[in-house]
Scaffold this motif. Structure first.
Motif, PDB file in Angstrom:
ATOM      1  N   GLY A 154     -31.521 -47.139  91.063  1.00  0.00           N
ATOM      2  CA  GLY A 154     -31.280 -47.568  89.696  1.00  0.00           C
ATOM      3  C   GLY A 154     -31.665 -49.016  89.562  1.00  0.00           C
ATOM      4  N   PRO A 155     -31.673 -49.531  88.353  1.00  0.00           N
ATOM      5  CA  PRO A 155     -32.127 -50.910  88.147  1.00  0.00           C
ATOM      6  C   PRO A 155     -31.232 -51.953  88.799  1.00  0.00           C
ATOM      7  CG  PRO A 155     -31.210 -49.984  86.126  1.00  0.00           C
ATOM      8  CD  PRO A 155     -31.336 -48.860  87.094  1.00  0.00           C
ATOM      9  N   ALA A 156     -30.030 -51.561  89.235  1.00  0.00           N
ATOM     10  CA  ALA A 156     -29.143 -52.544  89.860  1.00  0.00           C
ATOM     11  C   ALA A 156     -29.593 -52.921  91.257  1.00  0.00           C
ATOM     12  CB  ALA A 156     -27.712 -51.999  89.907  1.00  0.00           C
ATOM     13  N   GLY A 157     -30.511 -52.146  91.884  1.00  0.00           N
ATOM     14  CA  GLY A 157     -31.012 -52.491  93.203  1.00  0.00           C
ATOM     15  C   GLY A 157     -29.898 -52.544  94.227  1.00  0.00           C
ATOM     16  N   TRP A 158     -29.797 -53.679  94.897  1.00  0.00           N
ATOM     17  CA  TRP A 158     -28.783 -53.824  95.933  1.00  0.00           C
ATOM     18  C   TRP A 158     -27.374 -53.610  95.397  1.00  0.00           C
ATOM     19  CZ3 TRP A 158     -29.747 -53.468 100.797  1.00  0.00           C
ATOM     20  CH2 TRP A 158     -30.973 -53.902 101.325  1.00  0.00           C
ATOM     21  N   THR A 159     -27.109 -53.987  94.142  1.00  0.00           N
ATOM     22  CA  THR A 159     -25.750 -53.872  93.623  1.00  0.00           C
ATOM     23  C   THR A 159     -25.350 -52.426  93.375  1.00  0.00           C
ATOM     24  OG1 THR A 159     -26.488 -54.165  91.332  1.00  0.00           O
ATOM     25  CG2 THR A 159     -25.873 -56.136  92.554  1.00  0.00           C
ATOM     26  N   GLY A 160     -26.301 -51.502  93.416  1.00  0.00           N
ATOM     27  CA  GLY A 160     -25.957 -50.095  93.258  1.00  0.00           C
ATOM     28  C   GLY A 160     -25.739 -49.386  94.571  1.00  0.00           C
ATOM     29  N   LEU A 161     -25.844 -50.091  95.699  1.00  0.00           N
ATOM     30  CA  LEU A 161     -25.772 -49.464  97.007  1.00  0.00           C
ATOM     31  C   LEU A 161     -24.346 -49.519  97.541  1.00  0.00           C
ATOM     32  CD1 LEU A 161     -28.310 -49.834  99.880  1.00  0.00           C
ATOM     33  CD2 LEU A 161     -25.906 -50.176 100.355  1.00  0.00           C
ATOM     34  N   GLY A 174     -32.856 -40.476 102.370  1.00  0.00           N
ATOM     35  CA  GLY A 174     -31.973 -41.636 102.334  1.00  0.00           C
ATOM     36  C   GLY A 174     -32.629 -42.934 102.752  1.00  0.00           C
ATOM     37  N   VAL A 175     -33.758 -42.873 103.478  1.00  0.00           N
ATOM     38  CA  VAL A 175     -34.442 -44.097 103.898  1.00  0.00           C
ATOM     39  C   VAL A 175     -35.194 -44.675 102.700  1.00  0.00           C
ATOM     40  CG1 VAL A 175     -36.258 -45.066 105.347  1.00  0.00           C
ATOM     41  CG2 VAL A 175     -34.632 -43.421 106.309  1.00  0.00           C
ATOM     42  N   PHE A 176     -34.900 -45.922 102.366  1.00  0.00           N
ATOM     43  CA  PHE A 176     -35.598 -46.518 101.229  1.00  0.00           C
ATOM     44  C   PHE A 176     -36.542 -47.641 101.632  1.00  0.00           C
ATOM     45  CE2 PHE A 176     -31.677 -49.021 101.546  1.00  0.00           C
ATOM     46  CZ  PHE A 176     -32.116 -50.323 101.387  1.00  0.00           C
ATOM     47  N   ALA A 177     -36.542 -48.053 102.897  1.00  0.00           N
ATOM     48  CA  ALA A 177     -37.466 -49.094 103.349  1.00  0.00           C
ATOM     49  C   ALA A 177     -37.712 -48.907 104.836  1.00  0.00           C
ATOM     50  CB  ALA A 177     -36.885 -50.488 103.080  1.00  0.00           C
ATOM     51  N   SER A 193     -36.473 -56.470  99.842  1.00  0.00           N
ATOM     52  CA  SER A 193     -35.943 -57.597  99.081  1.00  0.00           C
ATOM     53  C   SER A 193     -35.184 -57.175  97.828  1.00  0.00           C
ATOM     54  CB  SER A 193     -37.075 -58.554  98.685  1.00  0.00           C
ATOM     55  OG  SER A 193     -38.074 -57.877  97.953  1.00  0.00           O
ATOM     56  N   LEU A 194     -35.607 -56.092  97.179  1.00  0.00           N
ATOM     57  CA  LEU A 194     -35.005 -55.690  95.909  1.00  0.00           C
ATOM     58  C   LEU A 194     -33.972 -54.583  96.055  1.00  0.00           C
ATOM     59  CD1 LEU A 194     -38.164 -55.741  93.627  1.00  0.00           C
ATOM     60  CD2 LEU A 194     -36.435 -57.516  93.903  1.00  0.00           C
ATOM     61  N   GLY A 195     -33.907 -53.945  97.227  1.00  0.00           N
ATOM     62  CA  GLY A 195     -32.931 -52.897  97.427  1.00  0.00           C
ATOM     63  C   GLY A 195     -33.471 -51.527  97.079  1.00  0.00           C
ATOM     64  N   PRO A 196     -32.645 -50.501  97.237  1.00  0.00           N
ATOM     65  CA  PRO A 196     -33.104 -49.125  97.008  1.00  0.00           C
ATOM     66  C   PRO A 196     -33.348 -48.849  95.543  1.00  0.00           C
ATOM     67  CG  PRO A 196     -30.753 -49.164  97.439  1.00  0.00           C
ATOM     68  CD  PRO A 196     -31.242 -50.557  97.669  1.00  0.00           C
ATOM     69  N   ALA A 197     -34.202 -47.880  95.289  1.00  0.00           N
ATOM     70  CA  ALA A 197     -34.596 -47.567  93.920  1.00  0.00           C
ATOM     71  C   ALA A 197     -33.710 -46.478  93.330  1.00  0.00           C
ATOM     72  CB  ALA A 197     -36.052 -47.118  93.894  1.00  0.00           C
TER      73      ALA A 197
END
Length: 895
Positions: A158-165, A353-356, A152-156
């Motif tokens: 950075g604090p931007a989560g999904w917006t940093g991907l 590279g796998v974050f979830a 739900s929050l995206g990869p870790a």
């Protein structure tokens, strides 16, 4: 004689040891179960030398349970994992029907090459354990929800989560347990979607499109555009599908595989700018990631706009997300990594590279039933992992029919510390400190909540009230300290410190918060962010003093209009804030996130009262005290306003209304300044210009004005093309003084105009309408046209939802450009609200256009039209803007 249940139990008597080594979850579960299932009681949690460790969450699914520690410093409940120690307001099934553990399906049953008892998938339907004679349901329906997780929050990164991907790989295995996939209907699979039906950032589903049966991947990027990748599925009779999608948001490269064989994706709906400019995903604002359905709710109980809903009998056997491109793409169609060919087992692992990932390695974990003579219950928990050595967390398998009747009443926590993890680990923190579902009269008193992604974290269910927070302390959450969904939330004497994007995030809730102190944040966008909420704040202080603090980049308080509950009301009394970013404000009031800022019956106005607030320490270099994006928000400021920054500014385009009054009446709504002259007659490609105000009827003595209520059988063209319209069936009526003193034509449902001589040659077109209501306009009925019909605009086969208002006058504009780039752009009151691109889309035509109702009599228009403009060809952005501004000013339509 039956021994009555105790009123008070001590967790130490059930084996709980506060040494931060032994797992105490079973002891807490047994202590809860020892209480009366209706009257509840008190669970005493003595202080200890260290924390009570939880390796699994304990679901508190009985009422009136009080957890009481000795004090909030020495009584600590802690997890090493990204999970909440305690979850409230979630039934293990339903009151009437406990959940069937058959939802945890042995994957050997659908993947025979896999040994039995090794992996377990998640099945959305199972037989009912308890018959329901008054219910037509024959199955137990459930979905997997994954809040506050990397899903739900995206990869870790950075604090931007999904917006940093910027790179993404999705792998999943799913089986239709009914056999072949249905081709006549759609099947929702998974994803996150917000309350407006917007992917947040992506969803996936199966259905039949142009060219055959496809896997559809809908997603939203940081430029706000909705994008779609379609993956052909050659054989829908194959019940078990193994699917992969990988793409680079910077270069636009896309590769897809079905059953480990590469197939060519259809990118014709991927929209404008793909591969032409760097992109990243849109941020997930508040939506849970669900498997089994597409819904903004954690139980999947509501639909998601135009996206497929419903629940099929599916089994998910793998689900994995990566922030890198996992697979080799060359002339070999076999799916493989640099290490070799891909197998089913690869998708249960976490390479670089796998974050979830869902490891699918745990069967249903059964716990004792809460009432006598009923079966034991699964504890609902679904494990997920993140990165090779990253945290382990749990989602929940939730009954889809879970509703207000399953509310848990009267639970509370007192004098405790809750730690979701032991240290603040930056953006790698996921998980909830305390999970809250359907609750009534839920209370935290003198509770400290540390770490995790969210401190007090709501599941997106229905309505819970009141949820009360007294003398609590939240800190070190990476997303938000308090997440509120569907609650009446009350809080007082609370401290919130060092949080993520927000300190408080609330959705469709009512807040009453008093005497709250907010301090430094790691990555603050807004201190309080409210989606469709009403709220009252008293004596709130937000102070950012640390030299490493990330100042609010957008606002201290952000609020959007409610969509279905009438006026939105905000009150700020004696609140003060301090330093912020140069584009930030104390209060940002938003109406344009939904429906282009136009009012609807349920979403009509917002009121903001500010009393003696934000006028002492607010950064002088802030953009303004209040920012509004249109006339739907209004209110008053009482007290001495600061000399700098200014009181209120408008942020919308074109923007004119800033309706916050200073110690007096509310300023009126305003329209834009008048352009120098009417630009419409000189537009290139103009083939029709119709204005009720300029309408003159021919007579033997020269042109005359229509009389009030006169039927207008001929709509005369003001352009040089002279493409007059002829009324069909019931002629519209002329009415004077309808909008800014100007005339309009009233359509009464059974009439329209045809323009038989109007033609076009460019393959594109631009339309402008000034209307009250939703008329049909169609440049080539029954053919390839640019048209507005029902709830959408379309250009040939390219469509987009419309923004509309049945109550207010609106200037609408639609443009379809032909040529190498085929793009549909839409505006409402000068605001561009949607763009869709499909380069293989065909031309549009002008062939006997119509305006009014549908010419087959099935669609009717009851409303008013003041102006209609038809242009053969796509105008430029400056030309569209100029016409929009002229029509807005001419009709005094506020923006």
């Amino acid at each position: 004689m039956t021994t009555p249940a105790p009123v008070t139990v001590n967790v130490r008597d059930f084996g709980a040891v506060p040494n931060n080594t032994d797992d105490c979850s079973t002891a807490f579960r047994n202590a809860i179960d020892a209480l009366d299932p209706v009257r509840g009681g008190t669970v005493v949690v003595p202080a200890g030398p260290d924390a009570y460790l939880f390796n699994r969450s304990v679901i508190v699914d009985r009422p009136n349970v009080r957890f009481v520690g000795e004090n909030a410093t020495t009584t600590v409940l802690e997890t090493r994992l990204s999970i909440p120690p305690l979850i409230f307001g979630v039934q293990r099934g339903l009151h009437a029907s406990p959940m069937n553990p058959a939802h945890w399906q042995d994957l050997h049953e659908i993947m025979p090459d896999l040994p039995a008892g090794q992996r377990w998938g998640y099945r959305t339907r199972a037989p009912l354990l308890t018959p329901l004679p008054k219910d037509s349901r024959t199955t137990d329906n459930a979905i997997v929800t994954l809040p506050a997780s990397p899903f739900s929050l995206g990869p870790a990164d950075g604090p931007a989560g999904w917006t940093g991907l910027t790179q993404f790989t999705l792998d999943f295995t799913v089986r239709n347990n009914d056999g072949a996939w249905p081709t006549a209907t759609t099947t929702a699979l998974f994803g996150a979607v917000d309350n407006e039906g917007l992917p947040a950032p992506f969803v996936a589903w199966l259905g039949t499109g142009v060219g055959g049966f496809v896997l559809v991947f809908d997603f939203t990027t940081d430029d706000g555009l909705w994008r779609q990748i379609r993956v052909p599925v050659a054989d829908p009779s194959q019940a078990l599908l193994r699917c992969s999608i990988q793409f680079d948001l910077t270069t636009g490269a896309v590769a897809t595989w079905i059953n480990h064989v590469r197939v060519t994706p259809d990118l014709s709906f991927v929209n404008d700018g793909w591969g032409e400019r760097p992109l990243s995903f849109f941020r997930n604002k508040y939506s849970p990631f669900n498997l089994g359905t597409i819904s903004p709710l954690s139980n999947g109980a509501s639909g998601a706009g135009d996206l497929p809903g419903g629940l099929a009998d599916l089994t998910f056997a793998a689900m994995r997300l990566s922030s890198t491109l996992q697979y080799v793409v060359d002339d070999n169609p076999t799916q493989r990594t640099a290490a070799g060919a891909v197998t089913d087992a690869d998708w249960w692992a976490n390479p670089a590279g796998v974050f979830a990932c869902l490891p699918m390695n745990q069967p249903a974990t059964m716990t004792r039933a809460t009432t006598p003579n009923t079966p034991d219950l699964p504890d609902l928990q679904v494990p997920w992992t993140s990165s090779t050595n990253g945290p382990l967390g749990y989602g929940l398998l939730i009954a889809r029919e879970l509703g207000n009747g399953d509310t848990i009443i009267g639970d509370s926590l007192e004098h405790l510390t809750i730690n979701c993890g032991r240290v603040f680990s930056g953006p790698t923190n996921y998980g909830q400190g305390i999970g809250v579902g359907f609750v009534y009269s839920f209370r935290l008193d003198d509770v400290v909540v540390n770490f995790g992604a969210q401190g007090l974290s709501s599941y997106n269910f229905g309505v819970s009230y009141p949820v009360e927070l007294h003398r609590c302390d939240f800190g070190w959450q990476t997303d938000t300290a308090v997440y509120v969904y569907g609650q009446i939330s009350r809080a007082d004497r609370m401290n919130v410190r060092y949080y993520g994007n927000t300190a408080v995030k609330a959705v469709r809730s009512t807040l009453s918060w008093h005497d709250i102190f907010f301090t430094d944040s790691a990555s603050c966008e807004s201190v309080v962010r409210m989606y469709e909420c009403s709220a009252q704040f008293d004596a709130l202080i937000a102070d950012f003093e640390s030299p490493t603090a990330n100042l609010p980049s957008d606002s201290y308080f952000w609020a959007s209009l409610a969509s279905d509950s009438g006026p939105t009301q905000l009150v700020f009394r004696d609140c003060q804030v301090g330093t912020c970013g140069p584009e930030a404000v104390a209060v940002r009031l938003v109406s344009g996130d939904v429906n282009a800022g136009l009012p609807t019956p349920g979403r009509n106005r917002g009121w903001c009262t500010i009393e003696r607030s934000f006028n002492t320490f607010l950064d002088r270099d802030a953009l303004a005290m209040v920012a509004v994006d249109g006339p739907l928000w209004q209110g008053t400021f009482q007290g001495p306003a600061p000399a700098r920054p200014e009181l209120v500014t408008t942020t919308a385009w074109p923007g004119a209304s800033a309706r916050i009054g200073l110690n007096g009446p509310v300023p009126p709504a305003r329209t834009v300044a008048r352009p120098a002259a009417d630009p419409i007659p000189d537009l290139p490609g103009l083939v029709g210009y119709y204005s009720a105000e300029e309408l003159r009827l021919p007579t033997g003595n020269g042109p005359r004005l229509p009389v009030e209520g006169e039927a207008i059988t001929t709509l005369f063209d003001l352009s040089k093309a002279h493409n007059d319209g002829a009324a069909v069936r019931t002629a519209p009526l002329y009415l004077s003084n309808q909008v800014n003193g100007r005339a309009a034509l009233r359509f009464d449902g059974d009439g329209w105009y045809q323009f038989p001589s109007m033609t076009g040659t460019t393959g594109g077109g631009t339309l402008f309408l000034v209307t009250k209501g939703d008329p049909l306009v169609d440049t080539a009925p029954g053919g390839a046209s640019l048209r507005r019909y029902g709830l959408a605009w379309s250009a040939n086969l390219l469509g987009a939802p419309q923004a509309a208002s049945a109550s207010d006058w609106v200037v609408y504009a639609a443009r379809y450009t032909s040529g190498a780039k085929r793009i549909l752009d839409l505006w409402a009151n000068g605001r561009r609200y949607d763009t869709r691109r499909r380069d293989i889309n065909g031309d549009i035509k002008f062939a006997t256009p119509l305006l009014g109702s549908v010419n087959n009599g099935l669609g009717v228009f009851n409303g008013l039209v003041a102006v209609a403009v038809f242009v053969d060809g796509g105008l430029s952005d400056p030309q569209v803007e100029l016409v929009n501004r002229f029509l807005l000013h001419q009709h005094d339509i506020p923006v």
